[in-house]
Design a protein around this motif. Structure first.
Motif, PDB file in Angstrom:
ATOM      1  N   ARG A   1       0.933  -1.210  -0.072  1.00 27.54           N
ATOM      2  CA  ARG A   1       0.009   0.115  -0.047  1.00 27.54           C
ATOM      3  C   ARG A   1       0.843   1.384   0.146  1.00 27.54           C
ATOM      4  O   ARG A   1       0.267   2.299  -0.443  1.00 27.54           O
ATOM      5  CB  ARG A   1      -0.884   0.125   1.278  1.00 27.54           C
ATOM      6  N   GLU A   2       1.975   1.231   0.272  1.00 25.12           N
ATOM      7  CA  GLU A   2       2.929   2.116   0.283  1.00 25.12           C
ATOM      8  C   GLU A   2       2.899   2.983  -1.127  1.00 25.12           C
ATOM      9  O   GLU A   2       3.037   2.256  -2.080  1.00 25.12           O
ATOM     10  CB  GLU A   2       4.501   1.850   0.703  1.00 25.12           C
ATOM     11  N   GLY A   3       3.266   4.338  -1.217  1.00 25.03           N
ATOM     12  CA  GLY A   3       3.452   5.091  -2.324  1.00 25.03           C
ATOM     13  C   GLY A   3       4.756   5.083  -2.876  1.00 25.03           C
ATOM     14  O   GLY A   3       5.247   5.913  -3.649  1.00 25.03           O
ATOM     15  N   THR A   4       5.511   4.346  -2.090  1.00 22.91           N
ATOM     16  CA  THR A   4       7.062   4.520  -2.405  1.00 22.91           C
ATOM     17  C   THR A   4       7.510   3.409  -3.379  1.00 22.91           C
ATOM     18  O   THR A   4       6.600   2.827  -3.979  1.00 22.91           O
ATOM     19  CB  THR A   4       7.696   4.204  -1.038  1.00 22.91           C
ATOM     20  N   VAL A   5       8.686   3.616  -3.743  1.00 23.00           N
ATOM     21  CA  VAL A   5       9.428   2.872  -4.709  1.00 23.00           C
ATOM     22  C   VAL A   5       9.333   1.516  -3.933  1.00 23.00           C
ATOM     23  O   VAL A   5       8.882   0.284  -4.861  1.00 23.00           O
ATOM     24  CB  VAL A   5      10.839   3.078  -4.801  1.00 23.00           C
ATOM     25  N   ARG A   6       9.326   0.972  -2.718  1.00 24.63           N
ATOM     26  CA  ARG A   6       9.285  -0.070  -2.221  1.00 24.63           C
ATOM     27  C   ARG A   6       8.077  -0.887  -2.450  1.00 24.63           C
ATOM     28  O   ARG A   6       7.805  -1.805  -2.792  1.00 24.63           O
ATOM     29  CB  ARG A   6       9.659  -0.059  -0.643  1.00 24.63           C
TER      30      ARG A   6
ATOM     31  N   LEU B   1       5.865   0.051  -4.447  1.00 28.72           N
ATOM     32  CA  LEU B   1       5.422  -0.280  -6.018  1.00 28.72           C
ATOM     33  C   LEU B   1       6.106  -1.721  -6.431  1.00 28.72           C
ATOM     34  O   LEU B   1       5.664  -2.460  -7.206  1.00 28.72           O
ATOM     35  CB  LEU B   1       5.773   0.826  -6.831  1.00 28.72           C
ATOM     36  N   PHE B   2       7.419  -1.744  -5.887  1.00 28.65           N
ATOM     37  CA  PHE B   2       8.054  -2.866  -6.056  1.00 28.65           C
ATOM     38  C   PHE B   2       7.624  -4.169  -5.654  1.00 28.65           C
ATOM     39  O   PHE B   2       7.456  -4.997  -6.251  1.00 28.65           O
ATOM     40  CB  PHE B   2       9.464  -2.712  -5.485  1.00 28.65           C
TER      41      PHE B   2
END
Lengths: 874, 406
Positions: B364-369, B371-372
């Motif tokens: 659920r993060e909007g980070t690269v992580r 999305l990864f």
């Protein structure tokens, strides 16, 4: 999420105190040494706890522990009560020492443990409900004084920090660093799989190749050993077959011996039975007598009666020899002198005749003897004359032809006479000589006849005169020669005459007649002597033959007498009647026949006895039978050892001669020995090969391990590649998404926070580098602003990032420690106003030491939504 | 007829497994009805596979396993002597033709010679097929050893009225059905000893094994045989007409059932009764260790130690459960020496390990992580690979150096 209270049971200098926070904005003011930063850290620790995972503590963790462990050494512990946006009220109990468990309990559900929802590195981390973790929370929502001071050291640090926030919401690694780490890890732990590389995957490939090679070598060695086994097996089978063949022949030889022994046993038994076990008498005596009788009979048969005599006795024949007539007196041959003289005389006559035939003198010759000897009786030779040319030629031609004919006749007659009787050779010779002379004369006549007539011409006359002169010369020479010949003839005639006289011949006027008579007398005497000699020889031969005959008769008579005597003696010895020689002969013949039968029987029995003795060889028949039985058992046993029936062996033995079997056995023994030797040598080599046999299973397992290692590395390589690919894609996509959002947030708040100094902002999607747009319509990098402005821009950036990163279901509290310390009074108020406004959406906790901030709080904050806490110096 | 009676001193169903001893536990006891006269007792074993490779074991452990196989052969021989059986029967795959070591022949020769005059009857299988280069041809067997060498059933008279028919594989493959066209040519009780694949329902258990000398159980009575003693399938099976003793010593993990040597008592009517005796010289067992909540490697090793303390022999450990993602899990570090020295060997493998990442939260993060994570979850990957890729990426983003995930 909002923090209701934080209780520092033991945290730094704080011991057993609770700090309650307002739901919107709380300003905590205090001077130096008032534990303001400790409380800031305590709130953070109460929410996020401490990492309790593997590995040594990082430097920031160690620094945090050094700063905030209880000063009095008590149990480092802090707790917090938070209210989540979903209505849950959670009490977080953080055992920062790790002595007892940490927990997160839902106070509305009977303190149910909800740690599992937010467990992070061994401790509950409430920032996880925000979509962050304890490190990203620090990066975005929990701004510490040190971080703000860090701006002073360089804007790159803060920019990098924000990039991390974009990547991991503030964790230590940016996406770029993560990718770099993946790349390095791939390089270090996988490497390239090419010949020049020496990386792990290459080493693993080589190791696998080597292991496979060793496995192949092991398998080859094993296969080689198996092939060698087969070869040895084949050689052993060949050796066994050869040995079987040899043993078979050996048994066949034994069977042959047994067969022979069996025959001898049978024969011995038969002989023993025939002889009754007793040696037969000798036949020598009978044989001797029989021999004597046979000799007597043979002698009698051989001798004959002397033959009857039908000729004269030898004595009478000797008498007849004595009565033979005496030999005639006088020579029985001409003698050498007579023959030589006669030959010389004849030769002289021949020469004279020849000389006359070539005569050129027309006068008659005065050689009467010669002429008389040459002409037949009653004819006298005419002296040559010179006729006219024509007449003379014709007459001479006719005469010459006549003379030649007569001469030829004489020659033929002479030769016939010479050939016909040796005794008349001389007269024949003379006739031949005379004939020759006459032929020569005829030839001369023809020569004369051929000449041309004298009176034809003067020239011819001259020629005739010349010819006449030549004739005269030839005549002279002819006469001279004739005289010489006549003289020689006279000497020869005298010699012949003297020789005849010496031989006792009567010599008259004509010595030739005397010679002929003497020659005839010699011939007669010679014939008489020869006849007498022949007569004597016949008689003497008869005498010799007669004497031999007479001697033979005497010897035959003596032999017959002796034979008769022996015959009679034999008859007497043999006891047969001998009334007459014939009777004795018949009786002895019959006796001899009986004797020979008896002797033959004795001889046969004797031979059989000797044969029996030879067969037994000083053994008994029982012993021989035992030997036979033993031999048969041995053959049977050995045949069975060879998986054969004894009958088969005996059949083989009977089909071959012993010599043939022996030769075959020697050949097969040699073959078997060689085959066994070869098999043994191969077996020895095989044994040596077996000792060096490598362990195939070990090699297979080594290949398996190497293969697994290579597979692991290739899987790792694929996973690293896949991870990198996903991370690169995520990084690019996030940067594309975050940058506009962050820029939008910045653009909304930047003019207010910077007192309308900066109106717009952009964010590089790749580097998150911020650029601001000032009132002079210039874009400037945030790094190049004043420290205070840079700090304000990056404060906005943090808030903007947290807006982007935090989960939409929860609001993220902001914990700010002295964030306005580098702002001027106007911007401080603007910032505080902005934060106060922001606190309507999210809880804001501001720690400050500034009087202006405290004053602002006292003026602006309204309880219970807001609160102002003043801390006092400890 | 020669009737063999059981010596009273022979313990039935003796367990010769480690720790079994003369008074060991009985695996199975078959009581003969009193009206059946037994004519002979045979001890059957097969599929020992001397010199077999153990690819799943480390090098030293593999060699140790092979030593254990040899010890098991000794145990089988000892059991035959102790039970005073009429004959020791081997149903093939006694050793591996392609791998036999230099002293295997001598081991077999000496072991069977020690049993003299007890008859040892061997029917070579597809792994120890009878050929010019096989050990069976090279070894100078003692007179009590009979190795069948024909690829058709040949008789051996074990007792009056009891004929054992045996056959050999003459090649590593393509051996035909020995029972096809076979009929005993004499009276009495007829047993068969061979290496073959029963094609009936039992074959399901050994799926994947190549069919050698295939036959159907119903062919056994049809041919006139009373019972078949068969090797090839490693799982033990007591059928109505045939018996698979199973491999006497473990070759793989996950082998179940009473494998070992089978005491076959043959009655005058041709019926047989069977007792199974464990003869393995070691145990191979599977143990699952849960690592839920483990936060570091030592915790995992502690749990493995705890799970192995009551085990014996060779153990394969499978790690499962949810584990903290920070755990630097290295199976190669979990050696016998480090976790269970009392065992013969330990192999540790990763099972259903789930790392305690809150993947849903991360996604659920909007980070690269975030999305990864979403991309990794959406990728078309096998679950195990997905797990490794996910953890690898997260570790890289966490700044960790231990990126490889086992």
């Amino acid at each position: 999420m909002r923090v209701e209270s934080v209780t520092a049971h033991a945290f730094g200098p704080i011991l057993g105190q609770t700090l309650k926070l307002a739901p919107q904005m709380t300003v905590i003011a205090g001077g130096n040494e008032s534990a303001k930063s400790s409380w800031h850290a305590a709130i953070y620790a109460g929410l996020c706890g401490r990492r309790r995972g593997k590995g040594a503590a990082r430097s920031d963790e160690r620094r945090f522990a050094e700063l905030h462990r209880p000063w009095d050494g008590g149990h480092w512990r802090v707790s917090a009560v938070v209210l989540l946006d979903d209505g849950r009220r959670i009490e977080l109990d953080q055992d920062l020492d790790g002595r007892s468990g940490c927990s997160a309990r839902d106070l509305l559900l009977g303190a149910r443990d909800v740690s599992g929802e937010i467990m992070n590195d061994g401790a509950p981390d409430a920032s996880k409900w925000l979509g962050l973790d304890r490190r990203s929370f620090v990066a975005t929502a929990c701004v510490r004084q040190a971080q703000l001071l860090g701006v002073l050291e360089g804007a790159e640090t803060l920019q990098s920090h924000l990039e991390r926030a974009a990547a991991t919401a503030g964790a230590d690694s940016t996406a770029t660093e993560a990718l770099e780490r993946l790349k390095k890890f791939r390089h270090d732990h996988v490497g390239r799989d090419d010949a020049r590389s020496n990386g792990p995957v290459r080493r693993a490939t080589r190791a696998l190749d080597e292991a496979r090679e060793r496995l192949q070598m092991a398998r080859d060695a094993h296969a080689g050993y198996l092939e060698a086994c087969e070869e040895v097996e084949r050689l052993r089978e060949e050796a066994a077959a050869a040995e079987h063949r040899r043993d078979l022949l050996d048994v066949a030889v034994a069977a042959k011996r047994v067969e022979d022994l069996r025959g001898r046993c049978i024969r011995a038994a038969q002989l023993y039975e025939d002889s009754g076990g007793v040696a037969p008498a000798s036949s020598a005596e009978v044989s001797l007598l029989s021999t004597q009788v046979a000799e007597a009979l043979e002698a009698w048969k051989q001798c004959r009666e002397p033959p009857a005599s039908d000729g004269l006795p030898a004595a009478e024949l000797e008498t007849q020899i004595a009565m033979l007539p005496p030999m005639p007196d006088g020579p029985v041959s001409l003698g050498r002198d007579i023959e030589d003289s006669y030959e010389r005389l004849c030769r002289c006559d021949q020469e004279l005749a020849y000389h006359d035939a070539n005569c050129s003198d027309p006068r008659p010759d005065s050689r009467p003897g010669t002429r008389g000897r040459l002409q037949p009786a009653g004819q006298q030779a005419q002296a040559p004359e010179i006729p006219t040319a024509a007449q003379g030629g014709k007459v001479a031609g006719r005469r010459a032809a006549s003379v030649a004919v007569v001469g030829a006749f004489l020659v033929v007659s002479g030769l016939i006479a010479g050939i016909g009787a040796s005794g008349s050779r001389i007269p024949g010779a003379l006739l031949a000589v005379a004939g020759a002379v006459l032929i020569a004369a005829g030839g001369v006549g023809r020569f004369i006849r051929s000449r041309r007539p004298l009176g034809s011409t003067r020239a011819e006359l001259s020629k005739l005169e010349a010819l006449h002169a030549a004739d005269q010369e030839r005549r002279r020479l002819w006469q001279q020669r004739q005289a010489e010949l006549l003289s020689a003839r006279a000497r020869a005639q005298l010699d012949l005459q003297q020789a005849l006289v010496a031989a006792g011949a009567a010599v008259g006027e004509d010595v030739m007649i005397a010679f002929d008579e003497h020659r005839k007398a010699c011939a007669d005497r010679s014939s008489s002597v020869a006849e007498q000699a022949r007569r004597r020889d016949v008689l003497e031969a008869q005498i010799v033959e007669r004497r031999r005959f007479e001697k033979m008769c005497e010897e035959m008579a003596a032999a017959r007498a002796d034979a008769l005597s022996r015959l009679l003696d034999a008859a007497e010895v043999c006891g047969v009647p001998a009334g007459s020689p014939e009777e004795a002969l018949c009786a002895l013949a019959a006796w001899k026949e009986r004797c020979e039968i008896e002797r033959d029987d004795l001889d046969r029995r004797r031979r059989e006895w000797e044969e029996l003795k030879m067969i037994l060889d000083d053994k008994s028949i029982d012993v021989l039978a035992d030997e036979l039985a033993s031999g048969e058992r041995e053959v049977a046993d050995r045949a069975r050892e060879l998986c054969l029936e004894p009958d088969d062996v005996y059949r083989l033995a009977r089909s071959r001669a012993m010599v043939e079997l022996a030769v075959s056995w020697r050949d097969s023994n040699e073959t078997a020995r060689e085959a066994r030797g070869e098999a043994d040598r191969a077996g020895g080599a095989l044994e040596s090969q077996r000792e060096r046999l490598p362990a195939v299973a070990d090699a297979e397992e080594a290949v398996e391990l190497a293969d697994e290692e290579l597979k692991r590395l290739r899987d790792l390589d694929q996973e690293l590649e896949l991870t990198t690919e996903l991370l690169v894609g995520a990084q690019a996509e996030v940067q594309r998404d975050i940058a506009p959002k962050v820029a939008l947030t910045l653009k909304r708040w930047l003019p207010r926070v910077t007192a309308e100094r900066y109106l717009d902002a952009t964010v590089d999607p790749k580097t998150l580098k911020v650029s601001v747009y000032d009132r002079r319509s210039r874009w400037r990098s945030a790094d190049q602003l004043s420290h205070g402005a840079t700090e304000q821009v990056y404060l906005l950036l943090r808030v903007a990032l947290s807006d982007c990163l935090v989960s939409k279901s929860e609001s993220c509290p902001l914990l700010l420690d002295d964030v306005t310390v580098h702002a001027d009074s106007r911007r401080t108020v603007e910032i505080l106003e902005w934060l106060h406004e922001l606190s309507a959406e999210r809880q804001v906790v501001v720690f400050t030491q500034e009087e202006q901030v405290t004053s602002w709080a006292q003026r602006s904050l309204r309880e219970p939504a807001d609160a102002l806490h003043e801390l006092f110096t400890l | 007829m020669i009737l063999l009676s059981l010596p009273s001193s022979i313990p039935r169903g003796r367990d010769l497994s480690p720790g079994g001893g003369a008074q060991g536990r009985c695996i199975a006891i078959m009581i003969h009805p009193p009206d059946i006269i037994e004519i002979m007792r045979l001890l059957l074993f097969s599929d020992l596979h001397l010199d077999a490779p153990f690819r799943w074991a480390p090098a030293g452990a593999a060699r140790d396993r092979r030593r254990k196989l040899r010890e098991t052969l000794r145990r089988v021989a000892d059991l035959a002597a102790d039970l005073d059986v009429g004959a020791l029967c081997c149903g093939g795959d006694l050793y591996e033709h392609d791998r036999f070591s230099s002293d295997t022949g001598e081991l077999l020769r000496a072991t069977f010679e020690d049993l003299y005059p007890l008859a040892v009857v061997i029917s070579p299988g597809n792994h120890d097929w009878y050929g010019p280069s096989s050990l069976y041809r090279q070894v100078a067997w003692s007179p009590n050893v009979k190795v069948f060498s024909e690829d058709r059933l040949a008789p051996v008279s074990l007792a009056e009225g009891l004929t054992l028919w045996g056959a050999a594989h003459r090649a590593p493959a393509t051996t035909r059905n020995f029972l096809e066209g076979f009929h005993p040519d004499r009276e009495g009780v007829h047993l068969a000893l061979f290496h073959g694949s029963e094609l009936g329902g039992f074959a399901i258990e050994e799926r994947g094994k190549i069919s050698h000398a295939p036959f159907r159980a119903e062919e056994i009575p049809e041919t006139g045989l009373h019972h078949a003693l068969v090797g090839h399938f490693h799982a033990p099976f007591d059928g109505e007409w045939h018996t698979y003793p199973g491999n006497p010593d473990p070759l793989e993990f996950g082998e179940h059932g009473d494998r070992g040597a089978v005491l076959v008592t043959v009655s005058a009517d041709g019926s047989v009764s069977r007792e199974r005796h464990r003869v393995s010289s070691s145990l191979v067992s599977d143990v699952t260790v849960r690592v839920d909540g483990a936060r570091y490697m030592d915790q995992v090793m502690d749990r493995v130690r705890e799970a192995l303390c009551s085990c014996e022999g060779f153990v394969r450990v499978t790690l499962t459960g949810e584990m903290d993602p920070g755990v630097d899990l290295r199976t190669e570090d979990m050696t016998r020496e480090s976790v269970a020295e009392h065992l013969d060997g330990v192999v540790v493998r990763i099972g259903d390990i789930r790392l305690a990442y809150d993947v849903d939260a991360l996604a659920r993060e909007g980070t690269v992580r975030g999305l990864f994570v979403r991309k990794a979850l959406a990728a078309d990957l096998e679950e195990d690979r997905r797990r490794r890729v996910l953890v690898m990426g997260l570790r890289a983003l966490d700044g960790r150096e231990d990126l490889e995930v086992r």
